[in-house]
Design a protein around this motif. Structure first.
Motif, PDB file in Angstrom:
ATOM      1  N   GLU A  41       4.593   1.941 -10.503  1.00 15.59           N
ATOM      2  CA  GLU A  41       3.873   2.380 -11.715  1.00 15.59           C
ATOM      3  C   GLU A  41       4.778   2.179 -12.931  1.00 15.59           C
ATOM      4  OE1 GLU A  41       2.306   6.345 -11.228  1.00 15.59           O
ATOM      5  OE2 GLU A  41       1.072   5.608  -9.562  1.00 15.59           O
ATOM      6  N   ALA A  65       3.032   1.422  -3.508  1.00 16.01           N
ATOM      7  CA  ALA A  65       2.365   1.112  -4.787  1.00 16.01           C
ATOM      8  C   ALA A  65       2.791   2.071  -5.903  1.00 16.01           C
ATOM      9  CB  ALA A  65       0.854   1.137  -4.595  1.00 16.01           C
ATOM     10  N   SER A  66       2.912   3.363  -5.611  1.00 16.57           N
ATOM     11  CA  SER A  66       3.202   4.343  -6.670  1.00 16.57           C
ATOM     12  C   SER A  66       4.600   4.114  -7.280  1.00 16.57           C
ATOM     13  CB  SER A  66       3.073   5.769  -6.143  1.00 16.57           C
ATOM     14  OG  SER A  66       4.038   5.965  -5.141  1.00 16.57           O
ATOM     15  N   LYS A 101      -3.885  -7.643  -4.401  1.00 21.00           N
ATOM     16  CA  LYS A 101      -4.251  -6.752  -5.522  1.00 21.00           C
ATOM     17  C   LYS A 101      -4.866  -5.459  -4.983  1.00 21.00           C
ATOM     18  CE  LYS A 101      -6.842  -9.519  -8.119  1.00 21.00           C
ATOM     19  NZ  LYS A 101      -7.669  -9.928  -9.259  1.00 21.00           N
ATOM     20  N   GLU A 102      -5.731  -5.610  -3.995  1.00 21.63           N
ATOM     21  CA  GLU A 102      -6.357  -4.407  -3.400  1.00 21.63           C
ATOM     22  C   GLU A 102      -5.291  -3.483  -2.820  1.00 21.63           C
ATOM     23  OE1 GLU A 102     -10.585  -6.499  -2.185  1.00 21.63           O
ATOM     24  OE2 GLU A 102      -9.221  -5.890  -0.575  1.00 21.63           O
ATOM     25  N   GLY A 111      -3.652  -1.576  -5.379  1.00 25.81           N
ATOM     26  CA  GLY A 111      -4.542  -0.568  -5.960  1.00 25.81           C
ATOM     27  C   GLY A 111      -4.702  -0.699  -7.453  1.00 25.81           C
ATOM     28  N   ARG A 112      -4.401  -1.876  -7.996  1.00 26.43           N
ATOM     29  CA  ARG A 112      -4.629  -2.082  -9.432  1.00 26.43           C
ATOM     30  C   ARG A 112      -4.898  -3.552  -9.731  1.00 26.43           C
ATOM     31  NH1 ARG A 112       1.625  -0.988 -11.396  1.00 26.43           N
ATOM     32  NH2 ARG A 112       1.585  -2.587 -12.991  1.00 26.43           N
ATOM     33  N   GLU A 113      -5.566  -3.753 -10.863  1.00 21.25           N
ATOM     34  CA  GLU A 113      -5.884  -5.118 -11.307  1.00 21.25           C
ATOM     35  C   GLU A 113      -4.620  -5.717 -11.909  1.00 21.25           C
ATOM     36  OE1 GLU A 113      -7.712  -8.333 -11.466  1.00 21.25           O
ATOM     37  OE2 GLU A 113      -8.803  -6.648 -10.623  1.00 21.25           O
ATOM     38  N   VAL A 114      -4.212  -6.892 -11.444  1.00 24.16           N
ATOM     39  CA  VAL A 114      -3.021  -7.542 -12.025  1.00 24.16           C
ATOM     40  C   VAL A 114      -3.342  -9.017 -12.257  1.00 24.16           C
ATOM     41  CG1 VAL A 114      -1.440  -5.954 -10.809  1.00 24.16           C
ATOM     42  CG2 VAL A 114      -1.938  -8.193  -9.816  1.00 24.16           C
ATOM     43  N   ARG A 166       0.842  -1.202   0.000  1.00 24.21           N
ATOM     44  CA  ARG A 166       0.000   0.000   0.000  1.00 24.21           C
ATOM     45  C   ARG A 166       0.876   1.251   0.000  1.00 24.21           C
ATOM     46  NH1 ARG A 166      -2.795  -0.523   4.857  1.00 24.21           N
ATOM     47  NH2 ARG A 166      -3.736  -2.487   4.358  1.00 24.21           N
TER      48      ARG A 166
END
Ligand code: NAI
Ligand SMILES: O=C(O)C1=N[C@H](C(=O)O)C[C@H](O)C1
Length: 216
Positions: free
Chosen positions: A115, A111-112, A141-142, A145-148, A108
């Motif tokens: 990218e 996460a950035s 995945k939650e 913060g993105r679908e993988v 969490r």
């Protein structure tokens, strides 16, 4: 603690009975029925969503808290669990290990930084596991913060392994969690049950239980 156990004849049920041996098991639920010997002040549910309505009804009946690790819950199930948490303390997590919950926090917060990288998850579990993908893959995945993409293996007796791969043109970073045995999940459930019997009504994550354990 006087606890009720939903899924008492299952793999996690057996592990929980051993880890909770200092406490009194007063009610059991499995596919053959409900066996009552006393009044629980907390319920532990590692079973299947098909029995969730019974679990929620029993918690309401006894005014008992709930620790629920059952995976593959639907949106409507989560809604019903949150409604129960207006009346009793509830701890819900798709993974009761310390390591996965630390990993969630790390993902969490970072996460950035990932990218622009390819991210994929491989999860490996025993060949009796019914749900795909694992609940843990969903919460990882939650946290990202993105679908993988998630790749699932169901082989042998593996208690539960998760690896996240991050890759760009020049490098691959992989972070793995390996559950040595399912005892680790039962130990987490015990901490959550101890938390539940002293907590205010509400809906809690296992991360909140870990923070509470550290303060004790
Ligand atoms: N959150 C976590 O840390 C973990 C979650 N799990 C989850 O816990 C659940 C149980 O896993 P296992 O013990 O391996 O499964 P299992 O198949 O060995 O046991 C399932 C238990 O639920 C009972 N059950 C199933 N349907 C029922 C129904 N309709 N009515 C009454 N009882 C019913 C069975 O009789 C059995 O006692 C799964 O959803 C699994 O993904 C498992 C390990 C860790
Ligand atoms: O069914 C299991 O065994 C496990 N289920 C949970 C999941 O679906 O993530 C947690 C753990 O990996 C073991």
């Amino acid at each position: 603690m006087r606890y009720g156990l939903v899924g008492s004849s299952g793999r996690m049920g057996h592990e929980i009975k051993e880890v909770f041996s200092a406490h009194e098991l007063v009610l059991e639920v499995d596919e053959s029925g409900i066996f009552r010997r006393g009044e629980p002040n907390v319920f532990v549910d590692f079973s299947n969503r098909s029995v969730l309505a019974t679990t929620l009804q029993l918690c309401s009946q006894y005014g008992a808290g709930l620790v629920i690790g059952t995976t593959a819950l639907a949106e409507e199930d989560m809604k019903a669990i949150k409604e129960l948490s207006n009346h009793v303390p509830v701890v819900q997590s798709y993974n009761f290990s310390t390591g996965i919950n630390i990993l969630k926090i790390l993902l969490r917060e970072s996460a950035s930084l990932f990218e622009g990288m390819d991210v994929e998850i491989i999860e490996t579990h025993h060949n009796k596991k019914k749900d795909v993908p694992s609940g843990t893959a969903i919460i990882l995945k939650e946290a990202l913060g993105r679908e993988v993409p998630v790749h699932s293996l169901r082989i042998g007796g593996v208690p539960g392994d998760h690896t996240i791969f991050f890759a760009n043109e020049g490098e691959v970073l992989q972070i793995s969690h390996h559950a040595i045995s399912r005892r680790v999940f039962a130990i987490g459930a015990l901490r959550a049950a101890e938390f539940c019997v002293s907590a205010k009504n509400g809906f809690y994550s296992f991360e909140e239980v870990l923070r509470w354990t550290q303060k004790r």
